[in-house]
Structure formats: C-alpha cells, structure tokens
Design an enzyme around this catalytic site. Structure first.
Site, PDB file in Angstrom:
ATOM      1  N   LYS A 216      22.641 -32.513  43.404  1.00 18.37           N
ATOM      2  CA  LYS A 216      21.272 -32.128  43.011  1.00 18.37           C
ATOM      3  C   LYS A 216      21.266 -30.690  42.467  1.00 18.37           C
ATOM      4  CE  LYS A 216      18.816 -35.877  43.885  1.00 18.37           C
ATOM      5  NZ  LYS A 216      18.104 -36.443  45.020  1.00 18.37           N
ATOM      6  N   ARG A 252      23.080 -40.836  50.202  1.00 18.74           N
ATOM      7  CA  ARG A 252      23.194 -41.389  48.841  1.00 18.74           C
ATOM      8  C   ARG A 252      24.024 -40.398  48.011  1.00 18.74           C
ATOM      9  NH1 ARG A 252      20.682 -41.262  43.892  1.00 18.74           N
ATOM     10  NH2 ARG A 252      20.422 -43.294  42.885  1.00 18.74           N
TER      11      ARG A 252
HETATM   12  C1  9MG Z   1      17.134 -42.886  42.743  1.00 17.91           C
HETATM   13  N1  9MG Z   1      17.303 -41.639  43.465  1.00 17.91           N
HETATM   14  C2  9MG Z   1      17.686 -40.432  42.942  1.00 17.91           C
HETATM   15  N2  9MG Z   1      17.707 -39.501  43.902  1.00 17.91           N
HETATM   16  C3  9MG Z   1      17.332 -40.132  45.050  1.00 17.91           C
HETATM   17  C4  9MG Z   1      17.150 -39.707  46.375  1.00 17.91           C
HETATM   18  O1  9MG Z   1      17.305 -38.444  46.733  1.00 17.91           O
HETATM   19  N3  9MG Z   1      16.766 -40.621  47.298  1.00 17.91           N
HETATM   20  C5  9MG Z   1      16.558 -41.921  46.935  1.00 17.91           C
HETATM   21  N4  9MG Z   1      16.171 -42.780  47.902  1.00 17.91           N
HETATM   22  N5  9MG Z   1      16.711 -42.373  45.687  1.00 17.91           N
HETATM   23  C6  9MG Z   1      17.082 -41.482  44.775  1.00 17.91           C
END
Ligand code: 9MG
Length: 270
Positions: A216, A252
């Site tokens: 990020k 994720r």
């Molecule tokens: C699709 N997507 C992109 N970033 C995300 C995040 O931080 N959490 C979730 N659940 N989906 C995300």
C-alpha cells in the site's frame, strides 16, 4: 457450516490476483488469464489459504468496469482454478459474485460492505459463501482527495458494526463474516498508521479481521517518498506482523511466501 475462524485460522494468507490492466501494486502482470492462473497456483504452493481474484481495480483514482467486462476477465481464471485452489472473488457486483460462486468461489470480498449493489447481500445469503465487509470512505475515484475523521478507529469500528448487523439481517450468518478496516481506502498516511496502531478496537468487534496492507502507498510514503504509489515488501512484512500482533486473522498480500514465513515466526512468538 464451518465458521470462518475455523476455515481460516490465524494467521491465514490470502494471495492477491488482480486480473486488471491498471493495478499500481502489480503492474498488471496477471491481466492475461494464463498468467493469473499460474500466479494463483504458485501462491497456493507457497502457502496461501485462499487467492482473491478480482477483475476491477479499486486503486485510488480508478473508475469502474461493467459487469460484462469484469466477468470476461475473471471467468476463465475461475474456471481454470475450480477444484484446484480455494478462491475468493473480489467484487462489488451481484452478477459477478453469483457466477463466481457457481464456479466454486468460497468467499466474497466486497470493498463496499454491501453498499454498492443492492442484490449482493441476497446472492451471498442464498449461498454458503463467506463474506468480507470492508470500510471505505468515499469511492475509489475520489477517496484520497481529503479523507476526514474525528476518531478514525472509533468511526471505522462503528461502521463495521453497523454493516455486520446489516449483513446478518439480510440473512448472512455472522459465523461466515469477517471485517476489514480498509487500509488506504479514504485514509491519509497518518490515519492508516493510527488505524493500524488501534487495530485491537476493530478486533474487539468479535469477528475475524482481514487486513490488506501489502504494497500500500502509505508504506512507501512513510519511507520518505511523498509521491509513492506503492510500498516495498520489507515495509509490507513489518505492517503485517504489527497487524498480527494486534489480532488480525487474514492477510491479503502479493508476496505470499515471504508473508507466510514472517507470520509463521510471529505466530511462534505469539
Ligand atoms: C480489493 N482490495 C484492495 N485492497 C483491499 C483491502 O485492503 N482489503 C480488502 N478486503 N480488499 C481489498
């Protein structure tokens, strides 16, 4: 029905498979179906508990795509992965979720927390799928323009509690739901780091918490580049371990092997 916390014990890694041409975080490397399938299979070998397949970019500034285009992107990938790898569908659209569930997806990752498509709650409720409800202030096209909070963690906890009640009232069993504070979705660098520091307030809602911190932009920006659009692996791993220590369950991520290793060490300590 297996509760989400049993199906995805802490820590579980979710691999990101963006079948999109315009993702900052992976440069569109999985836009071709064959590449996306190969990436998903590799992630499973590296220890991902599930892979999150998405056909619409949610990065800051992006507009939407039609359901037809989204399905055109993800369908061949879901077909090839069916029965081989556990799959989550990253979508806000009922039509896409319905087709993905028919093709074996077991989790719906909805970044709008059931606020985008009025038909999505019913699609999830009438299946046995798991559901991730994520917080976002605004919408991807404009969400980074001037995000405002009085109390970032408190407001996000209240939002997620309300969306959890909404989903349960719509017929999705609570045991199938996880919550996500939505790092980077309508939050400044400072707000993201305060939220991470106070993640226990989200965990205290009583449902497993999914976090997406991998690559990020806040991670690149805290390292000194004010224009960064992504963050490095080293910072992603540090952020994941901090989230783990505050109780996060599902991570994720783009770099599965490295996160599995880092989180295995964190879990051994914890
Ligand atoms: C699709 N997507 C992109 N970033 C995300 C995040 O931080 N959490 C979730 N659940 N989906 C995300």
């Amino acid at each position: 029905m297996v509760p989400l916390e049993e199906r995805f014990p802490r820590p579980s890694v979710m691999g990101v498979v963006n079948v999109t041409p315009d993702s900052f975080s992976d440069g569109g490397v999985n836009f071709g179906a064959e590449d996306a399938v190969a990436t998903a299979l590799r992630m499973a070998e590296e220890g991902a508990a599930i892979v999150d397949v998405g056909g619409e970019s949610t990065r800051p500034g992006s507009g939407g795509v039609s359901p037809d285009e989204e399905l055109r992107r993800v369908e061949p990938v879901l077909e090839a992965l069916q029965g081989r790898v556990p799959v989550s569908i990253d979508t806000t659209k009922a039509e896409v979720a319905r087709r993905a569930l028919a093709l074996g997806a077991e989790l719906v990752n909805d970044v709008t927390a059931l606020r985008g498509d009025p038909g999505l709650a019913e699609v999830v409720a009438s299946s046995d799928a798991y559901l991730c409800l994520m917080h976002m202030q605004g919408e991807p096209r404009t969400m980074q323009q001037d995000p405002q909070y009085g109390d970032v963690a408190g407001e996000i906890a209240a939002f997620l509690e309300e969306r959890l009640s909404f989903a349960v009232a719509a017929g999705v069993p609570e045991e199938r739901i996880c919550l996500d504070p939505g790092f980077g979705f309508g939050k400044t660098v400072e707000q993201n780091f305060e939220l991470l520091a106070r993640l226990r307030e989200i965990v205290a809602l009583g449902r497993p918490v999914l976090v997406g911190l991998s690559r990020k932009r806040s991670l690149g920006r805290i390292l000194g580049d004010p224009e960064a659009t992504t963050g490095p692996l080293s910072a992603s791993l540090a952020a994941a371990v901090e989230a783990y220590e505050r109780g996060a369950t599902i991570f994720r991520v783009h770099d599965v092997r490295e996160h599995v290793e880092a989180l295995t060490v964190a879990a051994a300590v914890g």
